[in-house]
Each structure stands twice: as C-alpha cells, then as structure tokens.
Write a protein that holds these residues in place. Structure first.
Motif, mmCIF file in Angstrom:
data_model
loop_
_atom_site.group_PDB
_atom_site.id
_atom_site.type_symbol
_atom_site.label_atom_id
_atom_site.label_comp_id
_atom_site.label_asym_id
_atom_site.label_seq_id
_atom_site.Cartn_x
_atom_site.Cartn_y
_atom_site.Cartn_z
ATOM 1 N N PRO A 1 -40.954 18.590 0.182
ATOM 2 C CA PRO A 1 -42.376 18.776 0.502
ATOM 3 C C PRO A 1 -43.046 17.399 0.619
ATOM 4 C CG PRO A 1 -41.785 19.892 -1.562
ATOM 5 C CD PRO A 1 -40.591 19.092 -1.119
ATOM 6 N N TRP A 2 -44.001 17.312 1.532
ATOM 7 C CA TRP A 2 -44.750 16.066 1.669
ATOM 8 C C TRP A 2 -45.457 15.752 0.353
ATOM 9 C CZ3 TRP A 2 -43.829 13.111 5.637
ATOM 10 C CH2 TRP A 2 -43.499 13.661 6.869
ATOM 11 N N PRO A 3 -45.499 14.477 -0.064
ATOM 12 C CA PRO A 3 -46.342 14.117 -1.210
ATOM 13 C C PRO A 3 -47.782 14.509 -0.889
ATOM 14 C CG PRO A 3 -44.883 12.305 -0.625
ATOM 15 C CD PRO A 3 -44.752 13.337 0.458
ATOM 16 N N GLU A 4 -48.516 14.924 -1.894
ATOM 17 C CA GLU A 4 -49.863 15.460 -1.682
ATOM 18 C C GLU A 4 -50.778 14.487 -0.933
ATOM 19 O OE1 GLU A 4 -52.417 18.329 -1.229
ATOM 20 O OE2 GLU A 4 -50.451 18.630 -2.133
ATOM 21 N N ALA A 5 -50.711 13.199 -1.263
ATOM 22 C CA ALA A 5 -51.575 12.216 -0.590
ATOM 23 C C ALA A 5 -51.277 12.156 0.905
ATOM 24 C CB ALA A 5 -51.411 10.841 -1.224
ATOM 25 N N MET A 6 -49.994 12.190 1.269
ATOM 26 C CA MET A 6 -49.627 12.148 2.680
ATOM 27 C C MET A 6 -50.019 13.444 3.377
ATOM 28 S SD MET A 6 -45.967 10.182 2.393
ATOM 29 C CE MET A 6 -45.581 10.140 4.124
ATOM 30 N N ARG A 7 -49.751 14.566 2.734
ATOM 31 C CA ARG A 7 -50.084 15.873 3.312
ATOM 32 C C ARG A 7 -51.587 15.997 3.557
ATOM 33 N NH1 ARG A 7 -48.736 20.493 4.785
ATOM 34 N NH2 ARG A 7 -49.529 22.479 4.126
ATOM 35 N N THR A 8 -52.384 15.544 2.613
ATOM 36 C CA THR A 8 -53.839 15.577 2.763
ATOM 37 C C THR A 8 -54.263 14.721 3.954
ATOM 38 O OG1 THR A 8 -54.142 15.972 0.415
ATOM 39 C CG2 THR A 8 -56.032 15.066 1.609
ATOM 40 N N TYR A 9 -53.661 13.537 4.078
ATOM 41 C CA TYR A 9 -53.979 12.668 5.208
ATOM 42 C C TYR A 9 -53.603 13.334 6.521
ATOM 43 C CZ TYR A 9 -54.353 9.065 8.532
ATOM 44 O OH TYR A 9 -54.719 8.389 9.657
ATOM 45 N N HIS B 1 -38.111 4.408 3.024
ATOM 46 C CA HIS B 1 -36.651 4.397 3.008
ATOM 47 C C HIS B 1 -36.056 3.657 1.809
ATOM 48 C CE1 HIS B 1 -37.433 5.487 7.188
ATOM 49 N NE2 HIS B 1 -36.236 6.019 7.196
ATOM 50 N N VAL B 2 -36.518 2.458 1.559
ATOM 51 C CA VAL B 2 -35.901 1.623 0.528
ATOM 52 C C VAL B 2 -36.434 1.969 -0.860
ATOM 53 C CG1 VAL B 2 -35.557 -0.758 -0.259
ATOM 54 C CG2 VAL B 2 -35.477 -0.222 2.188
ATOM 55 N N GLU B 3 -37.755 2.006 -1.003
ATOM 56 C CA GLU B 3 -38.339 2.232 -2.325
ATOM 57 C C GLU B 3 -38.268 3.692 -2.756
ATOM 58 O OE1 GLU B 3 -42.274 0.499 -2.388
ATOM 59 O OE2 GLU B 3 -41.517 -1.387 -1.543
ATOM 60 N N ALA B 4 -38.680 4.614 -1.890
ATOM 61 C CA ALA B 4 -38.734 6.038 -2.271
ATOM 62 C C ALA B 4 -37.443 6.786 -1.950
ATOM 63 C CB ALA B 4 -39.921 6.719 -1.587
ATOM 64 N N ARG B 5 -36.556 6.172 -1.164
ATOM 65 C CA ARG B 5 -35.292 6.809 -0.739
ATOM 66 C C ARG B 5 -35.554 8.132 -0.015
ATOM 67 N NH1 ARG B 5 -32.008 4.213 0.792
ATOM 68 N NH2 ARG B 5 -30.343 5.681 0.412
ATOM 69 N N THR B 6 -36.582 8.111 0.840
ATOM 70 C CA THR B 6 -36.926 9.249 1.678
ATOM 71 C C THR B 6 -36.967 8.777 3.118
ATOM 72 O OG1 THR B 6 -39.301 8.834 1.416
ATOM 73 C CG2 THR B 6 -38.287 10.400 -0.134
ATOM 74 N N GLY B 7 -37.004 9.721 4.049
ATOM 75 C CA GLY B 7 -37.073 9.359 5.452
ATOM 76 C C GLY B 7 -37.714 10.467 6.262
ATOM 77 N N ASP C 1 -35.007 13.787 1.567
ATOM 78 C CA ASP C 1 -34.398 12.955 0.544
ATOM 79 C C ASP C 1 -33.177 12.296 1.197
ATOM 80 O OD1 ASP C 1 -32.075 12.675 -1.459
ATOM 81 O OD2 ASP C 1 -33.826 12.851 -2.781
ATOM 82 N N LEU C 2 -33.108 10.974 1.193
ATOM 83 C CA LEU C 2 -32.012 10.283 1.881
ATOM 84 C C LEU C 2 -30.660 10.476 1.195
ATOM 85 C CD1 LEU C 2 -33.631 6.918 3.043
ATOM 86 C CD2 LEU C 2 -33.199 8.995 4.375
ATOM 87 N N GLU C 3 -30.669 10.726 -0.086
ATOM 88 C CA GLU C 3 -29.399 10.925 -0.793
ATOM 89 C C GLU C 3 -28.766 12.266 -0.428
ATOM 90 O OE1 GLU C 3 -28.116 8.354 -2.351
ATOM 91 O OE2 GLU C 3 -29.977 7.264 -2.009
ATOM 92 N N SER C 4 -29.560 13.330 -0.469
ATOM 93 C CA SER C 4 -29.019 14.670 -0.228
ATOM 94 C C SER C 4 -29.153 15.114 1.224
ATOM 95 C CB SER C 4 -29.735 15.695 -1.116
ATOM 96 O OG SER C 4 -31.082 15.851 -0.702
#
Length: 137
Positions: A121-129, A49-55, A113-116
């Motif tokens: 799409p999930w970041p590749e590392a998260m999607r792989t996990y 939320h804070v660093e990547a501004r995603t949720g 994206d928290l702004e819009s």
C-alpha cells in the motif's frame, strides 16, 4: 495540474534516420516519472529504491506515437495522474514539440517491496498527495 518537464532529443535517442527510436521514448518517459517523484512527490528514486527498498515498476503501458521526433527537437512532457489505487498509480503522459503531439502514453505503476517483489500500500503521505494531485488534474 500536470507535471511538465522538457527533454532534448539527443543523438543517443535516434536511429540512423535521425528520428527517435521508439524504445528511447520509454527511457525518456521513465525519466519524467523519476523527476515527478523527486520534484512533486518529494521521494526521489534514491530514497525509494536505496533507503526504503521500494520501487514503482511499470505494470501496464500503452503508447500511441503521433509523429516522429528528430535530433535536436525539444520535447515537452506533461504527466497527469488519472487514478490512485491502494498499491497502484495510473498516469497519462503526453509529449509534444512546438504544440505538435508526438506521443500519448497511459501507464500504471505499482508500489512494491524490492526484496519480495510484492505490491505494498502507498504510504499515507504519498497517497494523500496523489489523491490531491488527481483532483487537480
């Protein structure tokens, strides 16, 4: 393998009859998701939320309540990934107390994206996990 964690039913969770007021279960469920992301995925909600501004807001939730939970009970929550999409994640969370089912919750989270407010799409590392975790579940 399910992600397992426990929550003690506190006074703040209960109605005057001493049983969990159903909206409080949703707060507990969200805290289980937050712990899953921090402990299993390696992306705590501060990072998201804070660093990547995603949720990861909930887009769908369906819950069956099997039996009441009472003040002082210790609930065991088991979160299992059911499916991973391009921008979404489908979960099943089951809560029980001493082996007795209390609730079953199927939910879908969407990576945004928290702004819009738009899905990402999930970041590749998260999607792989997630894909690996789905196969083990």
């Amino acid at each position: 393998m399910p992600f397992t964690t426990q929550r003690k039913v506190r006074f703040q969770h209960c109605d005057p009859a001493g049983i969990v007021f159903y909206p409080r279960y949703y707060e507990m469920l969200n805290s289980v998701v937050e712990d899953y992301f921090a402990e299993r995925v390696g992306h705590d909600f501060n990072r998201l939320h804070v660093e990547a501004r995603t949720g990861v807001p909930t887009a769908h939730i369906e819950t069956d309540f099997h039996a009441p939970s009472r003040l002082g009970d210790t609930l065991t929550f088991e979160l299992t990934l059911r499916d991973v999409g391009r921008t979404s994640l489908t979960l099943r969370t089951v809560a029980h107390c001493s082996g007795e089912p209390r609730l079953t919750c199927d939910s879908t989270l969407v990576y945004v994206d928290l702004e819009s407010g738009r899905p990402l799409p999930w970041p590749e590392a998260m999607r792989t996990y997630f894909a690996k975790d789905c196969q083990q579940g």
